[in-house]
Design an enzyme around this catalytic site. Structure first.
Site, mmCIF file in Angstrom:
data_model
loop_
_atom_site.group_PDB
_atom_site.id
_atom_site.type_symbol
_atom_site.label_atom_id
_atom_site.label_comp_id
_atom_site.label_asym_id
_atom_site.label_seq_id
_atom_site.Cartn_x
_atom_site.Cartn_y
_atom_site.Cartn_z
ATOM 1 N N GLU A 59 59.620 15.073 8.424
ATOM 2 C CA GLU A 59 60.968 15.585 9.246
ATOM 3 C C GLU A 59 61.143 16.908 9.533
ATOM 4 O OE1 GLU A 59 60.156 13.269 6.868
ATOM 5 O OE2 GLU A 59 61.506 11.603 6.955
ATOM 6 N N GLU A 302 32.075 3.243 -3.686
ATOM 7 C CA GLU A 302 30.816 3.269 -2.993
ATOM 8 C C GLU A 302 29.688 2.889 -3.699
ATOM 9 O OE1 GLU A 302 29.892 6.133 -0.267
ATOM 10 O OE2 GLU A 302 31.911 6.880 0.191
#
Ligand code: AOF
Ligand code: ZN
Length: 371
Positions: A59, A302
């Site tokens: 923001e 993995e």
């Protein structure tokens, strides 16, 4: 009619904010990746995503870009603005100081320091706040952060690349390559959106992998490489140790593992994290807790077959990204997941298929843990 087109405009700006947020995935941990778009009189005057490392938040950057134009503007933000003092001032204060008219929020921040209080604070200041636009899409982008905040562990995606019969290497140990280049590129893209990639020490000893995301321009900060290595068997000559200065390498070791070895690995620039032991290796649940404590929100696992089996057995896999090559190896090949003691079908971890994508000759199927 007018309100229908205003709703369409809201949705289109929130989609832009979500696209920005997706770009930051993998790089903002321990913070969530948030997208923010500032719109004045139908024109985009500011846009930003949470910076690499998590700060500044989206923001203030978007508001700074908008400058004076933020006055009376509508702000689209994928996550409720924060209202706490961290290392940066609250985003709610920045929005109030900029005198924006309206803030459209996709989802509430699960962080207990915020959790509704950010929206309350904006409303108290006279800003119109609308919540829930494209909430499902935003929750998906936020899933890692939500997991870390509410469950104390990262969102775990298990990546497998196998033959049709679920084999990852021949009985002689040959494994490169089972899937073709398009599937391997997609696997790299998965790394691109992960905070950390995890393998077992067996994979390090067999393949000496680098575990980096080798798609140019895909991410601003390197992915954290994590090795489950209970007895710290990784040699100091392994690529993961030698490149520890370029990209973080973390080793999850069993408490009390050879302090001299641990010191040598740490000396090379890697991080050694001690975790309680289990019957075999380390307690992976505690390993995941340690990774969450270190800030990891999205973890890609993995390999290899032992880690996959241990995580599946302990119900620690949230998603599976399964690449299938159209080939059959037979039962003497190494399985993607080793045996983990399933006797009854009702004991199997089950998943729901979310997407199937053809990739060259191969196929990617994406699964999510069944509720
Ligand atoms: C926002 N916009 O872009 C992000 C937010 O440690 P800090 O001070 O950086 O605060 C981190 C918390 O801020 C994090 O736990 C989450 O609640 C929120 N993240 N909030 O307004 C942003 N990334
Ligand atoms: Zn903030």
């Amino acid at each position: 009619m007018a309100s229908a087109s205003a709703a369409g405009e809201d949705e289109s700006h929130m989609r832009s904010a979500l696209a920005l947020a997706r770009r930051g995935l993998g790089g903002t941990w321990p913070n969530p990746s948030v997208g923010c778009v500032v719109v004045k009189d139908g024109r985009v005057v500011g846009r930003a995503v949470t910076a690499p490392g998590g700060r500044p938040h989206a923001e203030p950057t978007a508001l700074a870009m908008a400058g004076e134009a933020a006055l009376g503007a509508t702000v689209y933000v994928t996550l409720e603005p924060c209202c706490h003092w961290g290392r940066t001032p609250p985003c709610t204060d920045a929005l109030i100081a900029a005198d924006v008219a309206r803030v459209v929020v996709a989802v509430c921040d699960p962080d207990p320091r915020v959790n509704g209080k950010g929206c309350d604070r904006l409303r108290e200041a006279g800003i119109v706040v609308e919540e829930g636009l494209l909430a499902a899409e935003a929750a998906e982008v936020l899933a890692g952060f939500t997991s870390r905040t509410l469950r104390g562990r990262p969102l775990v995606t298990l990546k497998l690349a196998t033959t049709l019969d679920g084999r990852i290497a021949t009985h002689a140990g040959e494994s490169q390559w089972i899937t073709g280049p398009p599937a391997r590129r997609a696997a790299h893209a998965l790394r691109g959106h992960a905070d950390a990639v995890l393998v077992g020490v067996g994979t390090v000893l067999a393949d000496d992998p680098e575990l980096t995301c080798r798609i140019p321009g895909f991410r601003a900060s390197p992915v954290v490489r994590v090795v489950v290595d209970s007895h710290l068997r990784t040699p100091l000559t392994a690529k993961l140790v030698r490149t520890a200065g370029e990209a973080p390498s973390w080793f999850l070791v069993r408490s009390g593992t050879d302090p001299a070895r641990a010191a040598a690995v740490a000396e090379a620039g890697a991080r050694v994290i001690e975790v309680a032991g289990a019957a075999a290796g380390i307690d992976l649940k505690q390993g995941l807790t340690a990774l969450a404590e270190a800030g990891i929100t999205r973890l890609l696992v993995e390999g290899g077959g032992q880690i996959a089996a241990a995580l599946l057995r302990d119900d620690l896999v949230d998603r599976i990204a399964w690449f299938h090559a159209p080939a059959v190896m037979g039962g003497d090949g190494w399985p993607a997941a080793q045996g983990f003691g399933v006797a009854l079908l009702s004991d199997m971890p089950r998943f729901v298929c979310r997407r199937v994508v053809p990739l060259g000759a191969d196929m990617l199927s994406e699964f999510e843990k069944a509720a």
